[in-house]
Design a protein around this motif. Structure first.
Motif, PDB file in Angstrom:
ATOM      1  N   PRO A  68       0.827  -1.214   0.000  1.00  0.00           N
ATOM      2  CA  PRO A  68       0.000   0.000   0.000  1.00  0.00           C
ATOM      3  C   PRO A  68       0.856   1.257   0.000  1.00  0.00           C
ATOM      4  O   PRO A  68       1.892   1.329   0.665  1.00  0.00           O
ATOM      5  CB  PRO A  68      -0.801  -0.123   1.293  1.00  0.00           C
ATOM      6  CG  PRO A  68      -0.874  -1.600   1.547  1.00  0.00           C
ATOM      7  CD  PRO A  68       0.450  -2.138   1.079  1.00  0.00           C
ATOM      8  N   ALA A  69       0.422   2.253  -0.741  1.00  0.00           N
ATOM      9  CA  ALA A  69       1.177   3.492  -0.885  1.00  0.00           C
ATOM     10  C   ALA A  69       1.190   4.269   0.422  1.00  0.00           C
ATOM     11  O   ALA A  69       0.216   4.264   1.181  1.00  0.00           O
ATOM     12  CB  ALA A  69       0.575   4.344  -1.999  1.00  0.00           C
ATOM     13  N   GLU A  70       2.292   4.946   0.672  1.00  0.00           N
ATOM     14  CA  GLU A  70       2.375   5.831   1.826  1.00  0.00           C
ATOM     15  C   GLU A  70       1.712   7.170   1.487  1.00  0.00           C
ATOM     16  O   GLU A  70       1.723   7.625   0.353  1.00  0.00           O
ATOM     17  CB  GLU A  70       3.838   6.053   2.211  1.00  0.00           C
ATOM     18  CG  GLU A  70       4.550   4.792   2.675  1.00  0.00           C
ATOM     19  CD  GLU A  70       5.947   5.074   3.174  1.00  0.00           C
ATOM     20  OE1 GLU A  70       6.084   5.704   4.239  1.00  0.00           O
ATOM     21  OE2 GLU A  70       6.907   4.674   2.494  1.00  0.00           O
ATOM     22  N   GLY A  71       1.123   7.804   2.495  1.00  0.00           N
ATOM     23  CA  GLY A  71       0.475   9.096   2.293  1.00  0.00           C
ATOM     24  C   GLY A  71      -0.628   9.050   1.272  1.00  0.00           C
ATOM     25  O   GLY A  71      -0.651   9.852   0.323  1.00  0.00           O
ATOM     26  N   ALA A 100      -0.621   2.306  12.204  1.00  0.00           N
ATOM     27  CA  ALA A 100      -0.013   3.601  11.927  1.00  0.00           C
ATOM     28  C   ALA A 100      -1.135   4.598  11.602  1.00  0.00           C
ATOM     29  O   ALA A 100      -2.244   4.198  11.206  1.00  0.00           O
ATOM     30  CB  ALA A 100       0.962   3.490  10.762  1.00  0.00           C
ATOM     31  N   PRO A 101      -0.877   5.896  11.731  1.00  0.00           N
ATOM     32  CA  PRO A 101      -1.955   6.892  11.553  1.00  0.00           C
ATOM     33  C   PRO A 101      -2.668   6.843  10.206  1.00  0.00           C
ATOM     34  O   PRO A 101      -3.849   7.179  10.121  1.00  0.00           O
ATOM     35  CB  PRO A 101      -1.234   8.226  11.757  1.00  0.00           C
ATOM     36  CG  PRO A 101      -0.086   7.892  12.655  1.00  0.00           C
ATOM     37  CD  PRO A 101       0.359   6.529  12.232  1.00  0.00           C
ATOM     38  N   ASP A 102      -1.963   6.453   9.144  1.00  0.00           N
ATOM     39  CA  ASP A 102      -2.584   6.411   7.812  1.00  0.00           C
ATOM     40  C   ASP A 102      -2.968   4.997   7.395  1.00  0.00           C
ATOM     41  O   ASP A 102      -3.271   4.764   6.223  1.00  0.00           O
ATOM     42  CB  ASP A 102      -1.632   6.997   6.773  1.00  0.00           C
ATOM     43  CG  ASP A 102      -1.367   8.477   6.988  1.00  0.00           C
ATOM     44  OD1 ASP A 102      -2.348   9.207   7.225  1.00  0.00           O
ATOM     45  OD2 ASP A 102      -0.194   8.889   6.942  1.00  0.00           O
ATOM     46  N   ALA A 103      -2.972   4.047   8.323  1.00  0.00           N
ATOM     47  CA  ALA A 103      -3.137   2.638   7.956  1.00  0.00           C
ATOM     48  C   ALA A 103      -4.494   2.350   7.318  1.00  0.00           C
ATOM     49  O   ALA A 103      -4.575   1.689   6.276  1.00  0.00           O
ATOM     50  CB  ALA A 103      -2.938   1.758   9.187  1.00  0.00           C
ATOM     51  N   VAL A 104      -5.565   2.813   7.919  1.00  0.00           N
ATOM     52  CA  VAL A 104      -6.888   2.517   7.363  1.00  0.00           C
ATOM     53  C   VAL A 104      -7.055   3.172   6.000  1.00  0.00           C
ATOM     54  O   VAL A 104      -7.535   2.542   5.049  1.00  0.00           O
ATOM     55  CB  VAL A 104      -7.997   2.977   8.332  1.00  0.00           C
ATOM     56  CG1 VAL A 104      -9.366   2.844   7.674  1.00  0.00           C
ATOM     57  CG2 VAL A 104      -7.954   2.147   9.620  1.00  0.00           C
TER      58      VAL A 104
END
Length: 384
Positions: free
Chosen positions: A38-41, A148-152
Motif C-alpha cells: 500500500p502506498a504511503e500518504g 499507523a496513523p494512515d493505515a486505514v
C-alpha cells in the motif's frame, strides 16, 4: 552395491539443492514483484468505513490498539465498533476510559456463541451485522494490532486500487523472545515461499487462498454476498475460510505487506504461542496424512541439509557436504528474503531456520495429538 549406497546421499543432496533453488527463486519473485505494498500518504478516503474490534479478555492490550484507531487520518467517515465478547477482566471499562465520549466509538455487549459457532467468527458476525449500514468498507482488527496513523486510509485505497473484495495487509510481527524469533516469521515465509501470489489473485479456485485475521479489509457488499462470518461459523481458521468464501461468491482477494501500516505482538510468552499454534495447525493441513507428508517434505528440505553436511564431512565426502551446505544456505536465504520483505528481523535469526522448521513440525504433531483427545481450547472456550 556399496558404490550405489555411497551415491545416495549425494543424489539426495543435489535433489534438495535443486528444489530449494526453485523455491528460493519463487520467494524472490513473490517478494519483489507480486507482493502488494500500500502506498504511503494516500489520498483521503471519502466513503464511510467501519472498523470492527472484537475483544475477549483484552484489558491488558486494547488501549494502544484503540488509541491508534482513534488517531487515524484521512478517513472522515470512520466509525469504530467494539464488541466485548464476555470478558471477565474489565476490558469494557478500559474501552470506555480510552474512548471517553468520542462519538465515533460504539461499544457493544456480545452474546455467547450458539451451538455450531466458534467465538471469533461469532464476535465478528455480531460486529458486521450491527455496524452502520451506510459503511461500504469493513475493517476487522484484532486487539494485539497497533495501526499507523494512515493505515486505514492506505488499506482502503489499496483495496479499491486492486479491485478486490478482500485485502489482507499482513502486519509486522513483533518478536521479543527466542520462541517468537523461531516461530513467528514462519507465517510470512510459508506463503511467500509456497503460495503464488499473482495466481492467487487471478484464480477463482477457493483452495488457492490466504489471509490473516489480525487486519482484514473488505468491501461490504462483497462480504455480504459471500455470506460473511456466518458461512465460517465453525471454522478455527475463519480468516482463510472467509477468503475462500469470497472467492466462491465470485470475489477476488489479495495479500499485502502491511509492515508499514501495522504492528502485532501476537503472543506474550511461549505457552501462549505454543497453544495458539496448536489450536489451529490441524486445520491448516487437514487430514493427518497430508500434514505428515507436508511436514516430512519441509524437514527434508530445510532441517536435513545441515545435518547431512556435518555427517558427510565426518565420513570424508566433501562434495556431498558442499551440496548440503549450499542447500542449507539457500533455505536461510529464502527466510532472509521473506523477513526483509515483510519488515521482520532476518539476522541472525535466519541462520536458525532449520530449527524453526523442526519446531513447526513438533507444534503440528502436538496440534493433532490434542485435537484427537478433544483438549484444544482458546480463551476458555473449546475449539473442536
Amino acid at each position: 552395491m556399496t558404490g550405489v549406497l555411497t551415491l545416495l546421499p549425494g543424489v539426495a543432496a543435489l535433489t534438495v539443492l535443486t528444489a530449494l533453488t526453485v523455491l528460493t527463486a519463487h520467494t524472490l519473485v513473490n517478494a519483489g514483484c507480486w507482493l502488494r505494498r500500500p502506498a504511503e500518504g494516500p489520498a483521503p478516503v471519502t466513503e464511510p468505513v467501519a472498523v470492527l474490534l472484537p475483544l475477549r479478555d483484552e484489558a491488558g492490550r486494547v488501549a494502544p490498539c484503540l488509541r491508534a484507531l482513534l488517531a487515524q487520518r484521512g478517513v472522515p467517515g470512520l466509525r469504530v465498533v467494539v464488541l466485548d465478547d464476555g470478558s471477565t477482566d474489565g476490558t469494557a471499562d478500559v474501552v470506555r476510559a480510552v474512548a471517553g465520549d468520542d462519538p465515533r466509538v460504539t461499544l457493544l455487549d456480545g452474546v455467547a456463541p450458539p451451538p455450531g459457532w466458534l467465538g471469533k467468527p461469532h464476535a465478528c458476525w455480531q460486529l458486521a451485522t450491527r455496524a452502520d449500514p451506510a459503511a461500504t468498507v469493513l475493517v476487522f482488527v484484532d486487539a494485539d494490532v497497533v495501526l499507523a496513523p494512515d493505515a486505514v486510509a492506505a488499506a482502503v485505497t489499496e483495496l479499491r486500487a486492486a479491485r478486490v473484495t478482500l485485502l489482507s495487509p499482513y502486519p509486522r510481527i513483533l518478536v521479543v523472545t527466542a520462541a517468537d524469533r523461531l516461530v513467528q516469521p514462519l507465517l510470512q515465509w510459508l506463503w511467500l515461499t509456497f503460495l503464488p501470489l499473482r495466481a492467487m489473485e487471478r484464480s477463482r479456485r477457493p483452495s488457492l487462498a490466504a489471509a490473516g485475521g489480525q487486519f482484514l479489509v473488505l468491501d461490504r457488499a462483497g462480504y455480504d454476498a459471500a455470506g460473511g462470518h456466518a458461512v465460517v461459523a465453525e471454522k478455527i481458521l475463519e480468516d482463510v475460510e472467509l477468503a475462500r468464501a469470497v472467492k466462491r461468491a465470485g470475489g477476488r482477494i489479495a495479500l499485502a505487506d502491511g509492515s508499514r501500516l501495522a504492528t502485532c505482538r501476537m503472543y506474550e510468552d511461549w505457552p501462549q504461542l505454543r497453544d495458539g499454534y496448536s489450536k489451529s495447525l490441524w486445520a491448516t493441513f487437514g487430514h493427518p496424512a497430508a500434514a505428515a507428508a507436508v511436514v516430512t517434505v519441509l524437514l527434508l528440505l530445510y532441517t536435513a541439509p545441515p545435518l547431512l553436511a556435518v555427517a558427510a564431512l565426518a565420513v570424508g565426502a566433501p562434495a556431498v557436504a558442499a551440496a548440503a551446505l549450499a542447500a542449507y544456505l539457500l533455505g536461510v536465504a529464502g527466510r532472509a528474503v521473506s523477513a526483509r520483505a515483510t519488515g521482520g528481523r532476518w539476522w541472525p535469526d535466519a541462520l536458525a531456520h532449520p530449527v524453526s522448521v523442526g519446531v513447526l513440525g513438533w507444534l503440528t504433531l502436538r496440534s493433532y495429538h490434542l485435537r484427537k483427545r478433544r483438549r484444544l481450547s482458546w480463551r476458555g472456550r473449546p475449539v473442536t
